[in-house]
Design an enzyme around this catalytic site. Structure first.
Site, PDB file in Angstrom:
ATOM      1  N   ASP A  67       0.816  -1.213   0.000  1.00 49.40           N
ATOM      2  CA  ASP A  67       0.000   0.000   0.000  1.00 49.40           C
ATOM      3  C   ASP A  67       0.847   1.260   0.000  1.00 49.40           C
ATOM      4  OD1 ASP A  67       0.974  -0.381   2.541  1.00 49.40           O
ATOM      5  OD2 ASP A  67      -0.957  -0.585   3.509  1.00 49.40           O
ATOM      6  N   ASN A 136      -7.634  -2.625  14.242  1.00 45.76           N
ATOM      7  CA  ASN A 136      -9.017  -2.950  13.853  1.00 45.76           C
ATOM      8  C   ASN A 136      -9.071  -4.126  12.877  1.00 45.76           C
ATOM      9  OD1 ASN A 136      -8.021  -1.839  11.530  1.00 45.76           O
ATOM     10  ND2 ASN A 136      -9.408  -0.091  11.461  1.00 45.76           N
ATOM     11  N   HIS A 138      -7.210  -4.497  10.135  1.00 46.31           N
ATOM     12  CA  HIS A 138      -6.925  -4.225   8.716  1.00 46.31           C
ATOM     13  C   HIS A 138      -5.606  -4.874   8.289  1.00 46.31           C
ATOM     14  CE1 HIS A 138      -4.801  -0.242   9.897  1.00 46.31           C
ATOM     15  NE2 HIS A 138      -3.876  -0.896   9.208  1.00 46.31           N
ATOM     16  N   GLU A 143      -9.483  -1.625   5.225  1.00 40.94           N
ATOM     17  CA  GLU A 143     -10.151  -1.316   6.484  1.00 40.94           C
ATOM     18  C   GLU A 143     -11.420  -2.163   6.624  1.00 40.94           C
ATOM     19  OE1 GLU A 143      -8.629   0.358   8.593  1.00 40.94           O
ATOM     20  OE2 GLU A 143      -8.123   2.398   8.024  1.00 40.94           O
TER      21      GLU A 143
HETATM   22  C1  GLP Z   1      -0.406   0.550   8.541  1.00 46.74           C
HETATM   23  C2  GLP Z   1      -0.072  -0.321   7.332  1.00 46.74           C
HETATM   24  C3  GLP Z   1      -0.306  -1.789   7.624  1.00 46.74           C
HETATM   25  C4  GLP Z   1       0.331  -2.175   8.938  1.00 46.74           C
HETATM   26  C5  GLP Z   1      -0.280  -1.359  10.056  1.00 46.74           C
HETATM   27  C6  GLP Z   1       0.236  -1.727  11.437  1.00 46.74           C
HETATM   28  O1  GLP Z   1      -1.753   0.871   8.613  1.00 46.74           O
HETATM   29  N1  GLP Z   1      -0.829   0.053   6.177  1.00 46.74           N
HETATM   30  O2  GLP Z   1       0.230  -2.565   6.563  1.00 46.74           O
HETATM   31  O3  GLP Z   1       0.147  -3.553   9.191  1.00 46.74           O
HETATM   32  O4  GLP Z   1       0.000   0.012   9.788  1.00 46.74           O
HETATM   33  O5  GLP Z   1       1.429  -1.045  11.710  1.00 46.74           O
HETATM   34  P1  GLP Z   1       2.373  -1.368  12.922  1.00 46.74           P
HETATM   35  O6  GLP Z   1       3.199  -2.554  12.510  1.00 46.74           O
HETATM   36  O7  GLP Z   1       3.218  -0.139  13.069  1.00 46.74           O
HETATM   37  O8  GLP Z   1       1.522  -1.647  14.106  1.00 46.74           O
END
Ligand code: GLP
Length: 263
Positions: A67, A136, A138, A143
């Site tokens: 993404d 949440n 995702h 989402e």
């Molecule tokens: C973002 C990314 C996700 C990732 C999430 C969790 O929203 N788009 O791909 O899994 O953050 O991030 P973290 O690993 O910092 O908790």
């Protein structure tokens, strides 16, 4: 789903890196799906170390990131392209032209999403997709309410995700509310999926992913339908799983079997 529960973030990084290492050793021109966020950073550190020590080469590897923020240039310090360059690509022997991140600055994001799908297909699909998870549930920027067969597209971020990711932006700095993300269907097409989760803040999302119903309200629950999904968790992220002792038992039995078979 294979549920692997390990003691800490270091073991998780090593376990995940080892799976990727094995994949590239078996197929040097592997196609990797990569993720951003804080969780995979230690795993990238392991891959960088293996590359530096000469036991792992990325020369023939291609990558596709999950993404990107819509509206950010790749040179923007908060863009996921910049993140990947800083945390992985510039430290390894990969050909940067073989690394793809959705183009957040595309003039026509709808066409760019379609093109991204076509590029993945032209490479023969993704061998291993690395994932983190949002609080949440995702995955990528899919989402809650995302279609379980969705493809790469523009997605609106929830307030919860915007708030969670605000820590990466300076006070008053513009923070995008839209993204381009591989769809859940795109992720499900990967031949193998590795999802990493650490910390108590992910425990509810992991509980819903593993033991909840398959539902768009928890996008990661789609992985219940994946033929080869490995969830690598620390004790805190696994703490709300009702059957976590059973998952540990399965892993011990698997290890015994592999040892017997000399694998
Ligand atoms: C973002 C990314 C996700 C990732 C999430 C969790 O929203 N788009 O791909 O899994 O953050 O991030 P973290 O690993 O910092 O908790």
């Amino acid at each position: 789903m294979q549920i692997v529960i390990l003691a800490d973030a270091i073991q998780i990084a090593q376990y995940g890196a080892d799976l990727i290492h094995k994949q590239i050793s078996a197929k040097p021109c592997s196609v990797l799906g990569l993720a951003t966020g804080s969780t995979p950073v230690a795993l990238y550190g392991e891959l960088i170390e293996a590359n530096r020590s000469g036991v792992l080469s990325f020369q023939s590897v291609s990558t596709f990131n999950l993404d990107e923020y819509l509206g950010l240039e790749g040179s923007h310090p908060q863009s996921y392209r910049h993140f990947m360059n800083e945390h992985l690509f510039k430290h390894i022997d990969i050909n940067i032209h073989n690394t793809a991140v959705p183009p957040g600055n595309a003039a026509n994001p709808i066409d760019a999403c379609r093109d991204y799908e076509a590029r993945i297909e032209a490479k023969g699909g993704i061998d291993i997709q690395l994932l983190g998870i949002g609080r949440n549930g995702h995955i990528g920027f899919n989402e809650p309410s995302s279609g379980l067969t969705s493809r790469t597209r523009v997605k609106t971020l929830t307030q919860a995700t915007i708030a969670d990711n605000a820590r990466f932006f300076a006070e008053g700095e513009y923070q995008p509310h839209l993204s381009m993300t591989m769809g859940i269907g795109t992720i499900m097409d990967s031949r193998k999926v590795i999802l990493l989760a650490t910390g108590a803040s992910k425990a509810d999302a992991i509980k819903a992913t593993v033991e909840g119903p398959l539902m768009a309200s928890c996008p990661a629950s789609a992985l219940q339908m994946h033929r080869d999904a490995v969830l690598v968790l620390d004790e805190a992220a696994a703490s709300k799983l009702s059957d976590r002792e059973f998952y540990k038992h399965i892993e011990r039995e698997n290890q015994k079997l592999l040892a017997q078979l000399g694998i």
